[in-house]
Design a protein around this motif. Structure first.
Motif, PDB file in Angstrom:
ATOM      1  N   ALA A 175       0.826  -1.206   0.000  1.00 63.36           N
ATOM      2  CA  ALA A 175       0.000   0.000   0.000  1.00 63.36           C
ATOM      3  C   ALA A 175       0.860   1.256   0.000  1.00 63.36           C
ATOM      4  CB  ALA A 175      -0.936  -0.007   1.215  1.00 63.36           C
ATOM      5  N   GLU A 176       1.944   1.253   0.789  1.00 56.44           N
ATOM      6  CA  GLU A 176       2.811   2.428   0.847  1.00 56.44           C
ATOM      7  C   GLU A 176       3.536   2.654  -0.484  1.00 56.44           C
ATOM      8  OE1 GLU A 176       5.382   2.788   4.169  1.00 56.44           O
ATOM      9  OE2 GLU A 176       3.857   2.183   5.635  1.00 56.44           O
ATOM     10  N   VAL A 177       3.949   1.583  -1.123  1.00 52.65           N
ATOM     11  CA  VAL A 177       4.602   1.718  -2.427  1.00 52.65           C
ATOM     12  C   VAL A 177       3.613   2.279  -3.451  1.00 52.65           C
ATOM     13  CG1 VAL A 177       5.637   0.440  -4.343  1.00 52.65           C
ATOM     14  CG2 VAL A 177       6.318  -0.080  -2.001  1.00 52.65           C
ATOM     15  N   ALA A 178       2.390   1.769  -3.435  1.00 46.60           N
ATOM     16  CA  ALA A 178       1.382   2.243  -4.388  1.00 46.60           C
ATOM     17  C   ALA A 178       1.046   3.710  -4.169  1.00 46.60           C
ATOM     18  CB  ALA A 178       0.116   1.389  -4.274  1.00 46.60           C
ATOM     19  N   VAL A 179       0.903   4.126  -2.913  1.00 45.86           N
ATOM     20  CA  VAL A 179       0.601   5.528  -2.620  1.00 45.86           C
ATOM     21  C   VAL A 179       1.732   6.426  -3.091  1.00 45.86           C
ATOM     22  CG1 VAL A 179       0.302   7.194  -0.756  1.00 45.86           C
ATOM     23  CG2 VAL A 179      -0.971   5.053  -0.712  1.00 45.86           C
ATOM     24  N   ALA A 180       2.967   6.040  -2.802  1.00 45.58           N
ATOM     25  CA  ALA A 180       4.123   6.845  -3.214  1.00 45.58           C
ATOM     26  C   ALA A 180       4.181   6.982  -4.725  1.00 45.58           C
ATOM     27  CB  ALA A 180       5.413   6.216  -2.688  1.00 45.58           C
ATOM     28  N   ALA A 181       3.962   5.879  -5.420  1.00 45.61           N
ATOM     29  CA  ALA A 181       4.066   5.900  -6.876  1.00 45.61           C
ATOM     30  C   ALA A 181       2.976   6.769  -7.495  1.00 45.61           C
ATOM     31  CB  ALA A 181       3.974   4.476  -7.422  1.00 45.61           C
ATOM     32  N   HIS A 182       1.748   6.586  -7.059  1.00 43.85           N
ATOM     33  CA  HIS A 182       0.646   7.334  -7.663  1.00 43.85           C
ATOM     34  C   HIS A 182       0.705   8.819  -7.339  1.00 43.85           C
ATOM     35  CE1 HIS A 182      -1.621   4.148  -9.614  1.00 43.85           C
ATOM     36  NE2 HIS A 182      -1.273   3.372  -8.606  1.00 43.85           N
ATOM     37  N   ALA A 183       1.292   9.151  -6.218  1.00 43.13           N
ATOM     38  CA  ALA A 183       1.406  10.567  -5.866  1.00 43.13           C
ATOM     39  C   ALA A 183       2.309  11.317  -6.829  1.00 43.13           C
ATOM     40  CB  ALA A 183       1.937  10.705  -4.439  1.00 43.13           C
TER      41      ALA A 183
END
Length: 210
Positions: A196-204
């Motif tokens: 989840a943290e990787v996905a949030v960082a990437a999409h941001a």
């Protein structure tokens, strides 16, 4: 801060280490079309002492007609390994115009990625490669997860990839080994949190996640 649309990449990235498996993967890609990427693995795929030979073989395949769709990337050795810079010299020097992306493994801080980015550009300039080669970063250590947002913010990073096996190993048994396979890889709370943290960082920052 400027949020952008994620890079348009195939939904699947297939890793292959040996020459036979890379050739087979490229054969399937030619048959199906560029619906998945092929990542030639110069890290785990190269035998100890054979790193340069392996990178040379990968460069030949990058330049060959087998790489029909130019969707073949490479995973180099990590920035602390003795062969990472040699990988760049051999791969970019021979096939810099045809590398779809370079995947950087086992980073711990943003400076690790920046160091490799500078080296990529230096080697490319030395060999007359004028394009900016896209970079993908494997998030597979505690440090990389902490730095995921800062890594994603680097303009040259097009994708953050989650390295499940090394991430689980980094916990020294605190995450059970069955978390590298289904269903635990989707259910264990520490693995779910990391994804989840990787996905949030990437999409941001307009990156893609794998």
């Amino acid at each position: 801060y400027l949020s952008t649309e994620p890079a348009a990449l195939p939904v699947c990235d297939h890793y292959a280490g040996s020459e036979s498996l890379i050739r087979k993967s490229l054969e399937v890609q030619r048959t199906l079309g560029p619906v998945f990427d092929v990542t030639a693995d110069c890290e785990d795929g190269a035998a100890i002492g054979e790193e340069a030979r392996h990178a040379g073989m990968v460069a030949e395949l990058l330049n060959s007609s087998e790489n029909a769709h130019d969707r073949m990337g490479v995973r180099i050795h990590d920035p602390r390994h003795r062969s990472w810079h040699t990988d760049l010299e051999l791969l970019i020097g021979a096939a810099g115009d045809r590398i779809a992306y370079i995947t950087i493994p086992k980073v711990d801080v943003v400076a690790d990625v920046e160091r490799v980015l500078h080296a990529i550009d230096d080697v490319a300039a030395q060999h007359g490669v004028r394009r900016e080669i896209p970079v993908q970063v494997l998030i597979e250590t505690h440090g990389a997860l902490r730095a995921a947002a800062d890594i994603a913010a680097l303009p040259r990073v097009e994708c953050l990839c989650f390295g499940l096996m090394d991430y689980v190993s980094a916990f020294g048994g605190a995450i059970p080994s069955d978390a590298i396979s289904s269903p635990a890889q989707f259910e264990h709370p520490l693995v779910r949190r990391a994804k989840a943290e990787v996905a949030v960082a990437a999409h941001a920052w307009g990156n893609t996640t794998l």
